[in-house]
Design an enzyme around this catalytic site. Structure first.
Site, PDB file in Angstrom:
ATOM      1  CG  PHE A 185       1.650  52.212  75.604  1.00  0.00           C
ATOM      2  CD1 PHE A 185       0.987  53.117  76.424  1.00  0.00           C
ATOM      3  CD2 PHE A 185       3.004  52.382  75.397  1.00  0.00           C
ATOM      4  CE1 PHE A 185       1.661  54.159  77.024  1.00  0.00           C
ATOM      5  CE2 PHE A 185       3.696  53.417  75.986  1.00  0.00           C
ATOM      6  CZ  PHE A 185       3.025  54.310  76.805  1.00  0.00           C
ATOM      7  CD  GLN A 186       3.907  56.162  73.631  1.00  0.00           C
ATOM      8  OE1 GLN A 186       4.835  55.651  73.013  1.00  0.00           O
ATOM      9  NE2 GLN A 186       4.092  57.197  74.441  1.00  0.00           N
ATOM     10  CG  MET A 230      -3.647  89.888  63.604  1.00  0.00           C
ATOM     11  SD  MET A 230      -3.380  91.506  62.818  1.00  0.00           S
ATOM     12  CE  MET A 230      -1.793  91.258  62.037  1.00  0.00           C
ATOM     13  CE  LYS A 238      10.343  48.464  69.769  1.00  0.00           C
ATOM     14  NZ  LYS A 238      10.124  48.645  71.224  1.00  0.00           N
ATOM     15  CD  GLU A 259       7.091  64.293  70.254  1.00  0.00           C
ATOM     16  OE1 GLU A 259       7.322  63.217  70.827  1.00  0.00           O
ATOM     17  OE2 GLU A 259       6.524  65.279  70.811  1.00  0.00           O
TER      18      GLU A 259
END
Length: 599
Positions: A138-139, A508, A188, A76
């Site tokens: 959940f999630q 760096m 949802k 993602e």
């Protein structure tokens, strides 16, 4: 990858339909379907995303339409970076779609990257069903709360009937004023529920959001008076000139006045780097002439820049020299934030510069003291003679990273090319040695300094500009952070060229450890590196290993011939090379290290 005229006509017709043209006044649609209609009305052509349970209704609606291409990334974070790269190159709003929980938390780095560089994005995140919010489902995670510090605005959609209006607001906020990312969190059940849809709003009015576009004419007139009276003038610009599409106005202003100009890292390309009036990038790794001119000018015109720590170094040191500062910016909060300015002008940089130019032409105005200006240029040329970007070009034993970038520029300087970079030494060398003459051709993470952006940026640009060459300059450390996107490059046929300046260090970090920590290289050496050639080949691409300076140009030429292939070029570069000039932490911009002899 080319879009045919018939497809463009179909997409235009679909967008018109989504806006309500030629349809019944209202119809019942699911929230996900309304979302797709809204995106079509906004002219969205590409969405980068990754599916999950909370966005399955949206993915089903995507499946049943034909005008928006969804690009399935492998992480993602890369979805948001790719949308970000697309937005930087085109000026359009980039769109990403992620699921709830880890989907949106993985996206936060990409959102923060866009926020720091003021990039217009709309990131759509799924959320658990409304009745589950706050139940540790959940999630589930608080997407609005988590993203609030790194977005321009965010929304939690609470009813399917709100979807079209929220999306209209999201795009409006993202692209106007000082651009930035907007998150739209959709539970949802909202994406599944039906609501009446009477077409996408043609316009939106937000009482609490009305960014100023026109600058104060009196302030602009005062700025002009000071600019014309200046004996040691300087024009300092940042990413705001590019974001505001004001490069033509900037170039005309410089032509009218003949003043020296510099850019921040994010502003490169706003004025041609090959023009002698351009003094190079300024700041921590800027040129000697750019930094000295910044410190010793008597009138400074700052346009779309914010005087950040990487540009002016220590503010107290910067304030030691008395100068008049004019600051033009769309965002009032950026003015006098770090440096007190004398003439603040809040407004769209394109409009303000256009009004300033009109005043000059109307009055046929010229700088008042041409003798002083000539003397100022003599001083600048004296600083230039130091040739602060010189390096060992005679090396035959090891590849100097600067040589790779210079060779790339010499080969592509007259071509249609975009350069992305990751973050580190390679980023600074690309900024120093590739001479960007055109806007929106240099795509990198400036404010947040996010490693791993290079390949996703390049993917996003290649979809937007399929006929252009896209090169990703990276390091062996940065590239591994999103290297799985090589799979996405293959699936969606986005042939990019990757130049890995492989010095076997987190370069760096190693440089700072050498200079500030007496050479104690704590965990900055890269052990157990993969065989990048074989790794590229395992993803279905071409891999090259380049170990000798005399092979650099031939490798780049060969890679460019492979127009339809992604090519990973593993350049084994000098592990001891440092980026110079360099301003150490806490120092002023004229207190520069110009080379190893200054250590």
């Amino acid at each position: 990858m080319e879009i045919s005229k018939a497809e463009m006509k179909s997409a235009a017709a679909t967008a018109a339909l989504a806006r309500g043209a030629g349809r019944p006044k209202s119809e019942e649609l699911r929230g996900a379907e309304i979302l797709i209609r809204a995106l079509q009305a906004e002219g969205v052509k590409h969405i980068w995303g990754y599916p999950g349970g909370a966005v399955l209704h949206i993915y089903d609606a995507l499946f049943r339409q034909k005008t928006i291409q969804h690009i399935l990334v492998r992480h993602e974070q890369a979805a948001v970076h790719a949308a970000d790269g697309y937005a930087r190159a085109t000026g359009d709003v980039g769109v990403a779609l992620v699921t709830s929980g880890p989907g949106v938390t993985n996206a936060v780095t990409g959102i923060a990257t866009a926020y720091m560089d003021s990039i217009p994005l709309v990131v759509i995140s799924g959320q658990v069903a409304s009745s589950y919010i706050g139940q540790d489902a959940f999630q589930e995670c608080d997407a609005v709360g988590i993203t609030r510090p790194v977005v321009k605005h965010n929304f939690l959609v609470k009813d399917a009937s709100q979807v079209a209006t929220v999306i209209k607001k999201a795009f409006h906020i993202a692209r106007t004023g000082r651009p930035g990312p907007v998150v739209v969190d959709i539970p949802k059940d909202i994406s599944h529920n039906k609501a009446a849809f009477a077409g996408y709003p043609e316009s939106i009015s937000m009482r609490s959001y009305n960014p100023v576009k026109k600058g104060h004419s009196g302030q602009i007139r005062k700025a002009l008076q000071w600019l014309l009276a200046a004996k040691r003038p300087y024009i300092y610009t940042g990413g705001g000139v590019l974001l505001g599409n004001a490069t033509a106005e900037l170039r005309e202003l410089v032509d009218l006045l003949g003043y020296p100009v510099t850019h921040t890292l994010m502003g490169l390309g706003a004025f041609p780097a090959t023009d002698p009036r351009f003094l190079g990038m300024l700041g921590m790794h800027g040129t000697l002439e750019a930094n000295n001119t910044m410190q010793h000018c008597d009138v400074l015109l700052a346009v779309g820049a914010r005087f950040d720590d990487r540009v002016i170094g220590n503010p107290r040191h910067f304030a030691q020299v008395e100068r008049k500062i004019i600051h033009i910016d769309i965002d009032p909060s950026s003015i006098s934030k770090r440096v007190k300015v004398d003439v603040p002008i809040v407004g769209d940089v394109k409009e303000v510069l256009a009004e300033l130019i009109a005043m000059i032409k109307e009055a046929d105005a010229k700088p008042a003291d041409l003798g002083a200006l000539a003397g100022w240029w003599q001083q600048i040329e004296a600083w230039r003679e130091r040739n602060c970007l010189d390096y060992d070009r005679a090396s035959k034993d090891v590849i100097k990273p600067q040589h790779v970038i210079e060779t790339l520029w010499n080969l592509t300087r007259d071509d249609d090319v975009y350069i992305t970079s990751d973050v580190g030494q390679h980023q600074m060398w690309a900024a120093q040695y590739y001479k960007f003459d055109q806007p929106r051709r240099w795509i990198n993470s400036g404010g947040l300094g996010t490693m791993g952006v290079g390949i996703p940026y390049a993917m996003g640009i290649k979809l937007a500009r399929p006929d252009s060459e896209v090169f990703c300059v990276t390091g062996e450390g940065s590239v591994q952070m999103c290297i799985q996107e090589l799979s996405t490059c293959l699936q969606y046929n986005t042939p990019i060229k990757i130049l890995a300046l492989n010095n076997r260090y987190l370069g760096m970090v190693r440089q700072w450890q050498e200079i500030e920590y007496s050479g104690r290289y704590s965990h900055s050496y890269m052990d157990a590196l993969p065989n990048f050639v074989k790794l590229a080949e395992s993803y279905g691409h071409v891999g090259m290993l380049i170990e000798r300076p005399q092979d650099v140009e031939a490798a780049l030429r060969e890679a460019r011939k492979l127009k339809d292939r992604t090519v990973f070029m593993d350049f084994r570069t000098d592990p001891t090379e440092n980026v110079f000039p360099m301003v150490r932490a806490g120092k002023g911009i004229t207190e520069m290290l110009l080379g190893a002899e200054d250590l």
